[in-house]
Design a protein around this motif. Structure first.
Motif, PDB file in Angstrom:
ATOM      1  N   SER A 186       1.579  -1.181  -0.100  1.00  0.00           N
ATOM      2  CA  SER A 186       0.169  -0.041   0.159  1.00  0.00           C
ATOM      3  C   SER A 186       1.170   1.078   0.099  1.00  0.00           C
ATOM      4  CB  SER A 186      -0.462  -0.011   1.171  1.00  0.00           C
ATOM      5  OG  SER A 186      -1.369   1.195   1.101  1.00  0.00           O
ATOM      6  N   SER A 187       0.460   2.145  -1.049  1.00  0.00           N
ATOM      7  CA  SER A 187       2.033   3.632  -1.437  1.00  0.00           C
ATOM      8  C   SER A 187       1.047   3.906  -1.607  1.00  0.00           C
ATOM      9  CB  SER A 187       2.370   2.968  -2.514  1.00  0.00           C
ATOM     10  OG  SER A 187       3.447   4.231  -2.230  1.00  0.00           O
ATOM     11  N   HIS A 188       1.637   5.256  -1.014  1.00  0.00           N
ATOM     12  CA  HIS A 188       0.927   7.041  -2.330  1.00  0.00           C
ATOM     13  C   HIS A 188       2.143   7.267  -3.447  1.00  0.00           C
ATOM     14  CE1 HIS A 188      -1.861   7.554   1.594  1.00  0.00           C
ATOM     15  NE2 HIS A 188      -2.305   8.051   0.718  1.00  0.00           N
ATOM     16  N   ILE A 189       3.218   6.642  -3.637  1.00  0.00           N
ATOM     17  CA  ILE A 189       4.019   6.790  -3.811  1.00  0.00           C
ATOM     18  C   ILE A 189       3.770   6.032  -5.384  1.00  0.00           C
ATOM     19  CG2 ILE A 189       6.056   7.381  -4.091  1.00  0.00           C
ATOM     20  CD1 ILE A 189       7.306   6.865  -1.622  1.00  0.00           C
ATOM     21  N   LEU A 190       2.930   6.631  -6.044  1.00  0.00           N
ATOM     22  CA  LEU A 190       2.802   6.122  -7.291  1.00  0.00           C
ATOM     23  C   LEU A 190       3.643   5.894  -8.346  1.00  0.00           C
ATOM     24  CD1 LEU A 190      -1.075   8.152  -8.376  1.00  0.00           C
ATOM     25  CD2 LEU A 190      -0.316   6.185  -6.766  1.00  0.00           C
ATOM     26  N   SER A 191       5.203   6.561  -8.072  1.00  0.00           N
ATOM     27  CA  SER A 191       5.856   5.616  -8.835  1.00  0.00           C
ATOM     28  C   SER A 191       6.406   4.820  -8.882  1.00  0.00           C
ATOM     29  CB  SER A 191       7.346   6.525  -9.162  1.00  0.00           C
ATOM     30  OG  SER A 191       7.409   7.085  -7.952  1.00  0.00           O
ATOM     31  N   GLU A 192       6.767   4.285  -7.383  1.00  0.00           N
ATOM     32  CA  GLU A 192       7.650   3.106  -6.215  1.00  0.00           C
ATOM     33  C   GLU A 192       6.190   1.818  -6.892  1.00  0.00           C
ATOM     34  OE1 GLU A 192       8.420   3.427  -2.238  1.00  0.00           O
ATOM     35  OE2 GLU A 192       6.818   2.775  -1.677  1.00  0.00           O
ATOM     36  N   VAL A 193       5.152   1.788  -6.967  1.00  0.00           N
ATOM     37  CA  VAL A 193       3.787   1.560  -7.272  1.00  0.00           C
ATOM     38  C   VAL A 193       4.345   0.404  -9.001  1.00  0.00           C
ATOM     39  CG1 VAL A 193       1.794   0.644  -7.337  1.00  0.00           C
ATOM     40  CG2 VAL A 193       2.304   2.031  -5.180  1.00  0.00           C
ATOM     41  N   GLU A 194       4.362   1.876 -10.357  1.00  0.00           N
ATOM     42  CA  GLU A 194       4.404   1.602 -11.171  1.00  0.00           C
ATOM     43  C   GLU A 194       6.109   0.952 -11.075  1.00  0.00           C
ATOM     44  OE1 GLU A 194       3.463   4.371 -14.811  1.00  0.00           O
ATOM     45  OE2 GLU A 194       4.656   5.171 -12.639  1.00  0.00           O
ATOM     46  N   LYS A 195       7.119   0.916 -10.453  1.00  0.00           N
ATOM     47  CA  LYS A 195       8.143  -0.295 -10.570  1.00  0.00           C
ATOM     48  C   LYS A 195       8.676  -1.217 -10.569  1.00  0.00           C
ATOM     49  CE  LYS A 195      11.318   4.201  -9.692  1.00  0.00           C
ATOM     50  NZ  LYS A 195      12.404   5.322  -9.109  1.00  0.00           N
ATOM     51  N   LEU A 196       7.486  -1.500  -9.119  1.00  0.00           N
ATOM     52  CA  LEU A 196       7.614  -2.561  -8.150  1.00  0.00           C
ATOM     53  C   LEU A 196       6.671  -3.425  -8.976  1.00  0.00           C
ATOM     54  CD1 LEU A 196       8.409  -1.193  -5.258  1.00  0.00           C
ATOM     55  CD2 LEU A 196      10.262  -2.220  -6.236  1.00  0.00           C
ATOM     56  N   CYS A 197       4.889  -2.941  -8.810  1.00  0.00           N
ATOM     57  CA  CYS A 197       4.136  -4.358  -8.979  1.00  0.00           C
ATOM     58  C   CYS A 197       3.856  -4.497 -10.093  1.00  0.00           C
ATOM     59  CB  CYS A 197       3.172  -3.333  -8.550  1.00  0.00           C
ATOM     60  SG  CYS A 197       3.225  -2.653  -6.763  1.00  0.00           S
ATOM     61  N   ASP A 198       2.782  -5.808  -9.813  1.00  0.00           N
ATOM     62  CA  ASP A 198       2.721  -6.818 -10.940  1.00  0.00           C
ATOM     63  C   ASP A 198       1.278  -6.695 -11.421  1.00  0.00           C
ATOM     64  OD1 ASP A 198       5.209  -8.310 -11.146  1.00  0.00           O
ATOM     65  OD2 ASP A 198       4.619  -9.042  -9.305  1.00  0.00           O
ATOM     66  N   HIS A 199       0.609  -5.828 -10.664  1.00  0.00           N
ATOM     67  CA  HIS A 199      -0.498  -6.231 -10.100  1.00  0.00           C
ATOM     68  C   HIS A 199      -1.212  -4.574  -9.392  1.00  0.00           C
ATOM     69  CE1 HIS A 199      -0.553  -9.807 -11.627  1.00  0.00           C
ATOM     70  NE2 HIS A 199      -1.484 -10.087 -12.547  1.00  0.00           N
ATOM     71  N   VAL A 200      -2.302  -3.983 -10.107  1.00  0.00           N
ATOM     72  CA  VAL A 200      -2.522  -3.176  -9.194  1.00  0.00           C
ATOM     73  C   VAL A 200      -3.944  -3.134  -8.569  1.00  0.00           C
ATOM     74  CG1 VAL A 200      -2.986  -0.534  -9.328  1.00  0.00           C
ATOM     75  CG2 VAL A 200      -1.251  -1.556 -10.017  1.00  0.00           C
ATOM     76  N   ALA A 201      -4.497  -2.780  -7.559  1.00  0.00           N
ATOM     77  CA  ALA A 201      -5.680  -2.724  -7.076  1.00  0.00           C
ATOM     78  C   ALA A 201      -5.673  -1.391  -6.547  1.00  0.00           C
ATOM     79  CB  ALA A 201      -6.002  -3.756  -5.890  1.00  0.00           C
ATOM     80  N   ILE A 202      -6.777  -1.225  -6.885  1.00  0.00           N
ATOM     81  CA  ILE A 202      -7.274   0.734  -6.715  1.00  0.00           C
ATOM     82  C   ILE A 202      -8.652   0.888  -5.886  1.00  0.00           C
ATOM     83  CG2 ILE A 202      -7.968   3.437  -7.336  1.00  0.00           C
ATOM     84  CD1 ILE A 202      -6.741   2.446  -9.985  1.00  0.00           C
ATOM     85  N   ILE A 203      -8.545   0.874  -4.991  1.00  0.00           N
ATOM     86  CA  ILE A 203      -9.924   1.433  -3.439  1.00  0.00           C
ATOM     87  C   ILE A 203     -10.093   2.063  -3.686  1.00  0.00           C
ATOM     88  CG2 ILE A 203      -8.272   1.039  -1.764  1.00  0.00           C
ATOM     89  CD1 ILE A 203     -11.028  -0.532  -0.235  1.00  0.00           C
ATOM     90  N   ARG A 204     -11.443   2.805  -3.145  1.00  0.00           N
ATOM     91  CA  ARG A 204     -12.018   4.205  -3.203  1.00  0.00           C
ATOM     92  C   ARG A 204     -13.529   4.010  -2.527  1.00  0.00           C
ATOM     93  NH1 ARG A 204     -13.050   9.348  -5.875  1.00  0.00           N
ATOM     94  NH2 ARG A 204     -15.250  10.057  -5.044  1.00  0.00           N
ATOM     95  N   ASP A 205     -13.675   4.343  -1.465  1.00  0.00           N
ATOM     96  CA  ASP A 205     -15.027   4.514  -0.755  1.00  0.00           C
ATOM     97  C   ASP A 205     -14.941   3.198  -0.365  1.00  0.00           C
ATOM     98  OD1 ASP A 205     -15.504   7.348  -0.942  1.00  0.00           O
ATOM     99  OD2 ASP A 205     -16.629   6.910  -2.685  1.00  0.00           O
ATOM    100  N   GLY A 206     -14.038   1.867   0.383  1.00  0.00           N
ATOM    101  CA  GLY A 206     -14.701   0.569   0.514  1.00  0.00           C
ATOM    102  C   GLY A 206     -14.420  -0.114  -0.110  1.00  0.00           C
ATOM    103  N   ALA A 207     -14.501   0.539  -2.011  1.00  0.00           N
ATOM    104  CA  ALA A 207     -14.522  -1.131  -2.941  1.00  0.00           C
ATOM    105  C   ALA A 207     -13.952  -0.911  -3.846  1.00  0.00           C
ATOM    106  CB  ALA A 207     -15.871  -0.659  -2.936  1.00  0.00           C
ATOM    107  N   VAL A 208     -12.179  -2.262  -4.665  1.00  0.00           N
ATOM    108  CA  VAL A 208     -12.096  -1.986  -5.459  1.00  0.00           C
ATOM    109  C   VAL A 208     -12.962  -2.034  -6.377  1.00  0.00           C
ATOM    110  CG1 VAL A 208     -10.753  -3.226  -6.612  1.00  0.00           C
ATOM    111  CG2 VAL A 208     -10.641  -3.677  -4.000  1.00  0.00           C
ATOM    112  N   ILE A 209     -12.474  -0.256  -7.101  1.00  0.00           N
ATOM    113  CA  ILE A 209     -13.050   0.193  -8.786  1.00  0.00           C
ATOM    114  C   ILE A 209     -12.362  -0.896  -9.733  1.00  0.00           C
ATOM    115  CG2 ILE A 209     -14.084   1.775  -7.071  1.00  0.00           C
ATOM    116  CD1 ILE A 209     -12.128   3.508  -8.125  1.00  0.00           C
ATOM    117  N   GLU A 210     -11.034  -1.200  -9.830  1.00  0.00           N
ATOM    118  CA  GLU A 210     -10.159  -1.212 -10.984  1.00  0.00           C
ATOM    119  C   GLU A 210      -9.315  -2.458 -10.507  1.00  0.00           C
ATOM    120  OE1 GLU A 210     -10.584  -1.449 -14.578  1.00  0.00           O
ATOM    121  OE2 GLU A 210     -11.476  -0.128 -13.510  1.00  0.00           O
TER     122      GLU A 210
END
Length: 297
Positions: A186-210
């Motif tokens: 879980s990170s606010h540093i999106l460049s960090e997520v982009e470098k490290l992650c194979d998959h992404v889950a975006i959560i908003r208002d308690g639900a995974v929207i993408e």
């Protein structure tokens, strides 16, 4: 093979519905980026996974075991780093690192610990009460990566670290992945997520929207273009074109991936001299969901 899997987990705090059916999946050796605005439900989800709080409904399993019923066993194979680390002020950093590792029932790998202490540039002889936020964070990170866990759950783990130490952290995640470990980041540093992650889950208002791989999600983002043409052109009203701006020698704009082919065809009719393309970033995707709640119009 799923190392971590949740299906429809919900959590209520009184009248507040913090989680609304969250689905996550992390495979062996995968890094999942878990992102969303503050208050979206990231930390609540992580507390459910750690067995700190119990979900009202749904199912959450790690290594095929229930996160609530089997929490004690599961923690022997997991390492957790929060975004705000509180330590015992009268113990040294080295003592706390050893204690954290021993809590998992693991022997302290002294060579690995010393290597990480050096890489994170931590003085382990100082008492934790003298440490800055960044140094407290280093203690937790060193303890986590020295343990060589099968699953790392990292909630804003680089909070308080300088850019050099962020790079050390990123390398440690890559090494963990290469060993076959899985990571929920879980990170606010999106460049960090982009470098490290194979998959992404975006959560908003308690639900995974993408959710999906970066490649799968980028079809939802707009490509940034700069063009120069022989004849003047105005595509500001063209379907799929956004933020059309006339520059000194050309035009800059954004275009939806679905409209890219037709837009470039129209541009070429005006004598295309130059085109520069910037690929869509994870930040573009995140901001579109944040601003529109997942509506891609």
């Amino acid at each position: 093979m799923s190392v971590l899997e949740t299906q429809g987990i919900t959590k209520r705090f009184g009248e507040v519905e913090a989680l609304k059916g969250v689905d996550l999946n992390v495979g062996k050796g995968e890094v999942l980026g878990f992102i969303g605005p503050n208050g979206a439900g990231k930390s609540t989800t992580i507390r459910v996974l750690l067995g700190i709080i119990k979900a009202n409904s749904g199912e959450a399993k790690i290594f095929g075991q229930d996160v609530w019923k089997d929490a004690v066993e599961l923690h022997k194979r997991m390492a957790y780093v929060p975004g705000d680390v509180n330590l015992w002020p009268n113990l040294t950093g080295g003592q706390v690192i050893d204690y954290f590792i021993s809590l998992r029932g693991a022997q302290v790998n002294k060579e690995r610990k010393l290597e990480l202490v050096e890489r994170f540039q931590l003085d382990p002889t100082k008492k934790c009460g003298t440490y800055s936020k960044g140094n407290r964070q280093k203690v937790a990170l060193i303890a986590a990566f020295a343990a060589e866990a099968d699953l790392y759950i990292l909630d804003e783990p680089t909070s308080g670290l300088d850019p050099l130490m962020e790079r050390v952290f990123q390398q440690c995640v890559i090494e963990a992945k290469e060993r076959g470990s899985s990571v929920l980041l879980s990170s606010h540093i999106l460049s960090e997520v982009e470098k490290l992650c194979d998959h992404v889950a975006i959560i908003r208002d308690g639900a995974v929207i993408e959710s999906g791989s970066l490649t799968e999600l980028r079809h939802l983002t707009r490509t940034h273009l700069y063009i120069e043409t022989k004849a003047s052109v105005d595509l500001s009203d063209e379907l799929g074109v956004f933020e059309w701006k006339q520059e000194k020698d050309g035009y800059s704009f954004q275009v939806d991936s679905d409209s890219l082919s037709s837009v470039m065809k129209k541009v070429s009719e005006h004598g295309l001299l130059k085109v520069e393309s910037a690929p869509p970033t994870l930040e573009d995707l995140f901001m579109r969901h944040y601003e529109t709640g997942g509506d891609n119009s």
